[in-house]
Design a protein around this motif. Structure first.
Motif, PDB file in Angstrom:
ATOM      1  N   ALA A 234     101.947  34.677   0.522  1.00 53.87           N
ATOM      2  CA  ALA A 234     101.180  35.734   1.168  1.00 53.87           C
ATOM      3  C   ALA A 234      99.744  35.723   0.667  1.00 53.87           C
ATOM      4  N   PHE A 235      98.800  35.858   1.609  1.00 54.11           N
ATOM      5  CA  PHE A 235      97.380  35.907   1.290  1.00 54.11           C
ATOM      6  C   PHE A 235      96.779  37.208   1.808  1.00 54.11           C
ATOM      7  N   ASP A 236      95.944  37.830   1.002  1.00 54.57           N
ATOM      8  CA  ASP A 236      95.231  39.045   1.402  1.00 54.57           C
ATOM      9  C   ASP A 236      94.024  39.186   0.487  1.00 54.57           C
ATOM     10  N   THR A 237      93.237  40.210   0.735  1.00 57.52           N
ATOM     11  CA  THR A 237      92.070  40.461  -0.113  1.00 57.52           C
ATOM     12  C   THR A 237      92.280  41.664  -1.023  1.00 57.52           C
ATOM     13  N   ILE A 238      93.454  42.304  -0.916  1.00 54.49           N
ATOM     14  CA  ILE A 238      93.685  43.564  -1.627  1.00 54.49           C
ATOM     15  C   ILE A 238      94.914  43.433  -2.518  1.00 54.49           C
ATOM     16  N   ASP A 239      94.714  43.619  -3.806  1.00 51.99           N
ATOM     17  CA  ASP A 239      95.791  43.437  -4.779  1.00 51.99           C
ATOM     18  C   ASP A 239      96.964  44.387  -4.542  1.00 51.99           C
ATOM     19  N   GLU A 240      96.655  45.633  -4.170  1.00 57.86           N
ATOM     20  CA  GLU A 240      97.730  46.609  -3.961  1.00 57.86           C
ATOM     21  C   GLU A 240      98.704  46.133  -2.892  1.00 57.86           C
ATOM     22  N   ILE A 256      92.504  36.327  -1.701  1.00 55.92           N
ATOM     23  CA  ILE A 256      91.531  35.390  -1.126  1.00 55.92           C
ATOM     24  C   ILE A 256      90.148  35.576  -1.743  1.00 55.92           C
ATOM     25  N   ASN A 257      89.805  36.816  -2.084  1.00 52.43           N
ATOM     26  CA  ASN A 257      88.493  37.044  -2.697  1.00 52.43           C
ATOM     27  C   ASN A 257      88.369  36.322  -4.035  1.00 52.43           C
ATOM     28  N   GLU A 258      89.480  36.273  -4.772  1.00 52.19           N
ATOM     29  CA  GLU A 258      89.452  35.565  -6.050  1.00 52.19           C
ATOM     30  C   GLU A 258      89.340  34.057  -5.839  1.00 52.19           C
ATOM     31  N   LEU A 259      89.944  33.572  -4.755  1.00 52.60           N
ATOM     32  CA  LEU A 259      89.861  32.136  -4.475  1.00 52.60           C
ATOM     33  C   LEU A 259      88.440  31.723  -4.115  1.00 52.60           C
ATOM     34  N   LYS A 260      87.664  32.659  -3.556  1.00 45.19           N
ATOM     35  CA  LYS A 260      86.293  32.334  -3.158  1.00 45.19           C
ATOM     36  C   LYS A 260      85.424  31.967  -4.346  1.00 45.19           C
ATOM     37  N   ASN A 261      85.848  32.383  -5.517  1.00 45.31           N
ATOM     38  CA  ASN A 261      85.092  32.052  -6.730  1.00 45.31           C
ATOM     39  C   ASN A 261      85.481  30.687  -7.295  1.00 45.31           C
ATOM     40  N   THR A 262      86.356  29.991  -6.594  1.00 44.61           N
ATOM     41  CA  THR A 262      86.798  28.660  -7.020  1.00 44.61           C
ATOM     42  C   THR A 262      86.574  27.681  -5.874  1.00 44.61           C
ATOM     43  N   VAL A 263      86.930  26.438  -6.100  1.00 41.18           N
ATOM     44  CA  VAL A 263      86.819  25.436  -5.033  1.00 41.18           C
ATOM     45  C   VAL A 263      88.129  25.331  -4.268  1.00 41.18           C
ATOM     46  N   ILE A 264      89.122  26.126  -4.652  1.00 43.38           N
ATOM     47  CA  ILE A 264      90.443  26.054  -4.020  1.00 43.38           C
ATOM     48  C   ILE A 264      90.466  26.926  -2.774  1.00 43.38           C
ATOM     49  N   GLN A 265      90.994  26.383  -1.706  1.00 38.58           N
ATOM     50  CA  GLN A 265      91.153  27.127  -0.461  1.00 38.58           C
ATOM     51  C   GLN A 265      92.637  27.409  -0.230  1.00 38.58           C
ATOM     52  N   GLU A 280     106.000  25.379   7.910  1.00 42.21           N
ATOM     53  CA  GLU A 280     106.524  25.330   9.272  1.00 42.21           C
ATOM     54  C   GLU A 280     106.133  26.551  10.098  1.00 42.21           C
ATOM     55  N   LEU A 281     105.939  27.688   9.426  1.00 38.99           N
ATOM     56  CA  LEU A 281     105.583  28.915  10.149  1.00 38.99           C
ATOM     57  C   LEU A 281     104.458  29.621   9.402  1.00 38.99           C
ATOM     58  N   GLN A 282     103.384  29.932  10.129  1.00 31.95           N
ATOM     59  CA  GLN A 282     102.270  30.669   9.544  1.00 31.95           C
ATOM     60  C   GLN A 282     101.942  31.859  10.447  1.00 31.95           C
ATOM     61  N   VAL A 283     101.870  33.029   9.824  1.00 27.81           N
ATOM     62  CA  VAL A 283     101.693  34.278  10.568  1.00 27.81           C
ATOM     63  C   VAL A 283     100.310  34.844  10.289  1.00 27.81           C
ATOM     64  N   GLU A 284      99.543  35.084  11.349  1.00 27.07           N
ATOM     65  CA  GLU A 284      98.221  35.687  11.227  1.00 27.07           C
ATOM     66  C   GLU A 284      98.354  37.169  11.578  1.00 27.07           C
ATOM     67  N   SER A 285      98.335  38.039  10.566  1.00 25.69           N
ATOM     68  CA  SER A 285      98.394  39.482  10.812  1.00 25.69           C
ATOM     69  C   SER A 285      97.222  40.174  10.133  1.00 25.69           C
ATOM     70  N   ALA A 286      96.168  39.407   9.897  1.00 31.83           N
ATOM     71  CA  ALA A 286      94.972  39.945   9.244  1.00 31.83           C
ATOM     72  C   ALA A 286      93.890  40.337  10.239  1.00 31.83           C
ATOM     73  N   GLY A 287      93.928  39.780  11.444  1.00 35.44           N
ATOM     74  CA  GLY A 287      92.850  40.024  12.396  1.00 35.44           C
ATOM     75  C   GLY A 287      91.549  39.387  11.946  1.00 35.44           C
ATOM     76  N   ALA A 288      91.674  38.257  11.249  1.00 35.97           N
ATOM     77  CA  ALA A 288      90.489  37.567  10.709  1.00 35.97           C
ATOM     78  C   ALA A 288      90.518  36.108  11.124  1.00 35.97           C
ATOM     79  N   ALA A 289      90.730  35.865  12.400  1.00 34.61           N
ATOM     80  CA  ALA A 289      90.951  34.518  12.916  1.00 34.61           C
ATOM     81  C   ALA A 289      89.897  33.484  12.531  1.00 34.61           C
TER      82      ALA A 289
END
Length: 389
Positions: A234-240, A256-265, A280-289
């Motif tokens: 799971a990826f998000d920008t909010i720890d909670e 994801i915000n923490e990853l931005k400080n690294t070279v890792i995507q 095999e399955l990736q779900v976009e439920s962030a509205g950040a296409a």
């Protein structure tokens, strides 16, 4: 009765020309292109009249949805962020449960006192998509709480065919929990529809990646765990929210915000964790296409699927050759109606196999409903519920 009413100015953006029907009905096809400076107010309004095929529901719980947040939030020019169809003034709120107070004379499957949850996608049943079984793509669809008066009110009028009895939940849950979990069926249904109906489901043992773990993303995590995914990222920008995702079945979570400080995507993490195979399955439920789709596209397994649930008025460049070479697909999904979705979720909750109570992280009294929507803009909660009565 008391109701939370939203009003806004009809002022089409420069360069956007509403269709004649949009102007006539004051129903924008893209709310973010027309409606400006929304005002939220708890008002005294009339109890709705019901038709012969309708019921009057006394609302007990109503969830705060990301759509409500996007109506509350404005862009720099004052326009709402919600990009779907919208009509104002409107009583907001569409994720609800309650008790049947009154039934129309032609209603025969519900009676006074039944506990119900209701679909917010009001399909007509007459257009070609509806008659073909595609209720969520109804050509005359009304969206409760957005184009048609909703459930942040003491009472709501609902069609019999859109209501589902949830009395069976009483066998395992307290009455308070019956109403609270009943209000979660709508957002859970959106994830269920995307993964198992529009997306066709998956074979146990696959890897699932979820971007954005608000309520629909959290439901995607819980459903994927229940259906047999061997690894859930799971990826998000909010720890909670990531913490809630972990408690609901995610194996690994990443800010994801923490990853931005690294070279890792994110794509690198997915490929590493799957040993180069991809998910095999990736779900976009962030509205950040614009951000998420390239990450998913570059970390899909052969025959992989992207399920697009997030709503955003955005275009995304794609390397189509990647889709061709991997026999991959991108599938859009809206809604939760039809296909036994509500019935199956009710049975899963009643059985104790689908545990979603942890999704509820804050509750409010009805008098504080505007504050609940304001607080939702922080996006730190899982699901916020308003106790209407």
């Amino acid at each position: 009765m008391k109701a939370l009413v939203v009003e806004a100015l009809w002022e089409p953006r420069e360069g956007y020309l509403p269709a004649e029907k949009e102007t006539l009905l004051r129903r924008a096809s893209m709310g973010s292109q027309v409606w400006k400076n929304p005002v939220f107010e708890i008002k005294d309004v009339s109890v709705p009249d019901i038709g012969v095929n309708e019921v009057l529901v006394r609302v007990k719980r109503c969830g705060i949805c990301g759509s409500d947040t996007h109506i509350y939030e404005n862009d720099m020019d004052g326009y709402i962020l919600f990009s779907g169809p919208a009509r104002f003034p409107c009583i907001i709120g569409h994720e609800y449960s309650g008790v049947v107070e009154k039934v129309g004379k032609n209603v025969d499957t519900l009676r006074h006192g039944d506990i119900v949850a209701a679909e917010s996608i009001h399909w007509c049943g007459k257009c070609t998509p509806c008659r073909s079984g595609a209720f969520n793509q109804c050509q005359k669809v009304e969206l409760i709480g957005i184009t048609k008066d909703g459930a942040l009110a003491e009472f709501i009028c609902a069609k019999e065919r859109h209501c589902w009895k949830i009395d069976s939940l009483r066998e395992r849950l307290s009455e308070d929990d019956v109403f609270s979990l009943g209000a979660l069926i709508e957002p859970i249904g959106c994830a269920y529809n995307g993964i198992f109906i529009s997306g066709g489901g998956f074979k146990p043992g696959i890897t699932v990646v979820v971007y954005g773990v608000g309520p629909i993303g959290l439901a995607a995590v819980a459903l994927s765990r229940l259906a047999g995914a061997s690894l859930i990222l799971a990826f998000d920008t909010i720890d909670e929210r990531l913490s809630i995702a972990k408690s609901m079945g995610a194996d690994l979570v990443y800010n994801i915000n923490e990853l931005k400080n690294t070279v890792i995507q994110p794509r690198d993490i997915v490929m590493e964790r799957t040993k180069g195979v991809g998910a095999e399955l990736q779900v976009e439920s962030a509205g950040a296409a614009p951000f998420t789709v390239p990450e998913m596209e570059n970390s899909l397994a052969v025959n992989g699927k992207i399920i697009y649930l997030g709503r955003a008025a955005a275009s995304v460049p794609l390397m189509l050759d990647t889709l061709v070479s991997g026999a991959n697909s991108i599938i859009g999904a809206r809604g939760h109606a039809g296909y036994g979705i509500y019935n199956n979720i009710i049975r899963l909750i009643a059985s104790g196999r689908l545990n979603v109570k942890e999704m509820i992280t804050s509750t409010y009294e009805f008098k504080d409903a505007i504050g609940a929507i304001k607080n939702s803009t922080t996006r730190t909660d899982g699901k916020s519920l308003v106790f209407v009565s």
